[in-house]
Enzyme design. Sequence first.
Site, PDB file in Angstrom:
ATOM      1  N   SER A  49       0.156  30.499  23.715  1.00 58.67           N
ATOM      2  CA  SER A  49       0.426  29.638  22.676  1.00 58.67           C
ATOM      3  C   SER A  49      -0.110  28.345  22.829  1.00 58.67           C
ATOM      4  O   SER A  49      -0.651  28.027  23.802  1.00 58.67           O
ATOM      5  CB  SER A  49       2.037  29.450  22.537  1.00 58.67           C
ATOM      6  OG  SER A  49       2.379  28.656  23.582  1.00 58.67           O
ATOM      7  N   ASP A  81      -2.157  32.462  20.640  1.00 56.18           N
ATOM      8  CA  ASP A  81      -0.903  32.678  19.587  1.00 56.18           C
ATOM      9  C   ASP A  81      -0.555  31.416  18.833  1.00 56.18           C
ATOM     10  O   ASP A  81      -0.603  30.367  19.526  1.00 56.18           O
ATOM     11  CB  ASP A  81       0.266  32.871  20.649  1.00 56.18           C
ATOM     12  CG  ASP A  81       1.569  33.626  19.898  1.00 56.18           C
ATOM     13  OD1 ASP A  81       2.539  33.283  20.514  1.00 56.18           O
ATOM     14  OD2 ASP A  81       1.605  34.283  18.878  1.00 56.18           O
ATOM     15  N   ASP A 103      -1.656  30.256  12.387  1.00 62.96           N
ATOM     16  CA  ASP A 103      -0.704  30.232  11.626  1.00 62.96           C
ATOM     17  C   ASP A 103      -0.480  29.076  10.667  1.00 62.96           C
ATOM     18  O   ASP A 103      -0.190  28.031  10.994  1.00 62.96           O
ATOM     19  CB  ASP A 103       0.473  30.097  12.622  1.00 62.96           C
ATOM     20  CG  ASP A 103       1.761  30.340  12.041  1.00 62.96           C
ATOM     21  OD1 ASP A 103       2.774  30.058  12.666  1.00 62.96           O
ATOM     22  OD2 ASP A 103       1.894  30.211  10.762  1.00 62.96           O
ATOM     23  N   GLU A 133      -0.652  34.822   9.263  1.00 71.29           N
ATOM     24  CA  GLU A 133       0.889  34.989   9.148  1.00 71.29           C
ATOM     25  C   GLU A 133       1.121  34.718   7.726  1.00 71.29           C
ATOM     26  O   GLU A 133       0.734  33.907   7.278  1.00 71.29           O
ATOM     27  CB  GLU A 133       1.960  34.187  10.039  1.00 71.29           C
ATOM     28  CG  GLU A 133       3.416  34.333   9.893  1.00 71.29           C
ATOM     29  CD  GLU A 133       4.085  33.740  10.946  1.00 71.29           C
ATOM     30  OE1 GLU A 133       4.059  33.268  12.116  1.00 71.29           O
ATOM     31  OE2 GLU A 133       5.180  33.265  10.437  1.00 71.29           O
ATOM     32  N   HIS A 179      11.677  34.301  16.592  1.00 68.90           N
ATOM     33  CA  HIS A 179      11.374  34.006  17.993  1.00 68.90           C
ATOM     34  C   HIS A 179      12.687  33.540  18.706  1.00 68.90           C
ATOM     35  O   HIS A 179      13.713  32.992  18.400  1.00 68.90           O
ATOM     36  CB  HIS A 179      10.504  32.524  17.664  1.00 68.90           C
ATOM     37  CG  HIS A 179       9.055  32.928  17.294  1.00 68.90           C
ATOM     38  ND1 HIS A 179       8.712  32.577  16.259  1.00 68.90           N
ATOM     39  CD2 HIS A 179       8.093  33.637  17.805  1.00 68.90           C
ATOM     40  CE1 HIS A 179       7.312  32.861  15.791  1.00 68.90           C
ATOM     41  NE2 HIS A 179       7.080  33.649  16.712  1.00 68.90           N
ATOM     42  N   GLY A 180      12.466  33.547  20.250  1.00 69.08           N
ATOM     43  CA  GLY A 180      13.386  33.342  21.161  1.00 69.08           C
ATOM     44  C   GLY A 180      14.558  34.377  21.222  1.00 69.08           C
ATOM     45  O   GLY A 180      14.558  35.369  20.320  1.00 69.08           O
ATOM     46  N   HIS A 207       6.340  39.525  15.317  1.00 67.90           N
ATOM     47  CA  HIS A 207       6.614  38.434  16.272  1.00 67.90           C
ATOM     48  C   HIS A 207       8.171  38.362  16.515  1.00 67.90           C
ATOM     49  O   HIS A 207       8.721  39.195  15.981  1.00 67.90           O
ATOM     50  CB  HIS A 207       6.106  37.040  15.518  1.00 67.90           C
ATOM     51  CG  HIS A 207       4.736  36.877  15.679  1.00 67.90           C
ATOM     52  ND1 HIS A 207       4.443  35.679  16.298  1.00 67.90           N
ATOM     53  CD2 HIS A 207       3.795  37.609  15.203  1.00 67.90           C
ATOM     54  CE1 HIS A 207       2.883  35.753  15.931  1.00 67.90           C
ATOM     55  NE2 HIS A 207       2.480  36.828  15.317  1.00 67.90           N
ATOM     56  N   ASN A 229       4.464  41.277  19.906  1.00 70.07           N
ATOM     57  CA  ASN A 229       4.445  39.900  20.633  1.00 70.07           C
ATOM     58  C   ASN A 229       5.832  39.656  21.458  1.00 70.07           C
ATOM     59  O   ASN A 229       6.894  39.885  20.836  1.00 70.07           O
ATOM     60  CB  ASN A 229       4.527  38.715  19.682  1.00 70.07           C
ATOM     61  CG  ASN A 229       3.202  38.223  19.276  1.00 70.07           C
ATOM     62  OD1 ASN A 229       2.309  39.272  19.242  1.00 70.07           O
ATOM     63  ND2 ASN A 229       2.923  36.983  18.609  1.00 70.07           N
TER      64      ASN A 229
END
Length: 283
Positions: A49, A81, A103, A133, A179-180, A207, A229
């Site tokens: 990223s 990314d 993105d 995206e 994410h996360g 993702h 991802n």
Amino acid sequence: MIVAGREILKHAHKHGYAVGAFNVNNMEQVKAIIEAAEETKSPVIIQASQGGLKYAGVEYIAAMVKEAAKNASVPVALHLDHGTDFKQIMMCIRNGFTSVMIDASHYELEENIKKTRKIVEMAHAVGVSVEAELGKIGGVEDDISVDEKDATFTDPDDAEKFVAETGVDSLAIAVGTAHGPYKGEPKLDFERIKVIKEKLNMPLVLHGSSGVPEESIKEAVRLGINKINIDTDIRMAFHRAVKEFVKKNPDVYDPRKILSPAKEEMKNVIADKMRIFGSAGMA
Ligand SMILES: O=C(COP(=O)(O)O)N(O)CCCCO
Ligand code: NA
Ligand SMILES: [Zn+2]
């Protein structure tokens, strides 16, 4: 060997499996990924990223991954990314990345198309694949943050228009992942994946895949996801192993001794994912 992202994703799309796309910031992560790919005979995408590139430097990441790919018996793609900065995207292409993500999902559809199309023209001119995206994937991770209330699922009709007008090689879709780490259990909109796959008939990207239950991942792959991802699960594997080692060996200060178990733990987590994604044995 190092290959264009589209080569890996086209094969996955054709044969109905998904390839892991694992984030790297350091040498141990690169080695863990390549060793897992060799062990399971998986094609693999190694990605960084903008935060990862800021930490390690684009030249370091590119040099490590190209060196690892050169000696590997499996196909490896090197991918940017969540590229949002035009200069950063061009620097990655200049350093030998074989795939980049633009993105522009925070923009309205027309603006997203315009920004994406510009990158597609430049990347395709030099054989580099492009991921974009559409829809907003939730969650917070490094410099990516989308509030739960702002996360918007991908509209299948918009997706059809988006792909036709940009020519991207793969599309990251928002279908309920974030994410996360997850607070609750993520609920994927499987019907939406199915409809988008039928309309686009091209490689689709998931993702925010750390923390998604194995059965949901398998269903998403069955419905047409071809790139998955993973970052948080690798960070957690690293953290677990270092914490355990230091607790047991508080006086050992050699980085090689502290980081080797972490590399092993990350490799095992990654190899398991390659089996779940269906990429094992596909190289
Ligand atoms: O989709 C993902 C991974 O999501 P997760 O960490 O939930 O596996 N990524 O794109 C990685 C984001 C890294 C930000 O620096
Ligand atoms: Na996640
Ligand atoms: Zn992501």
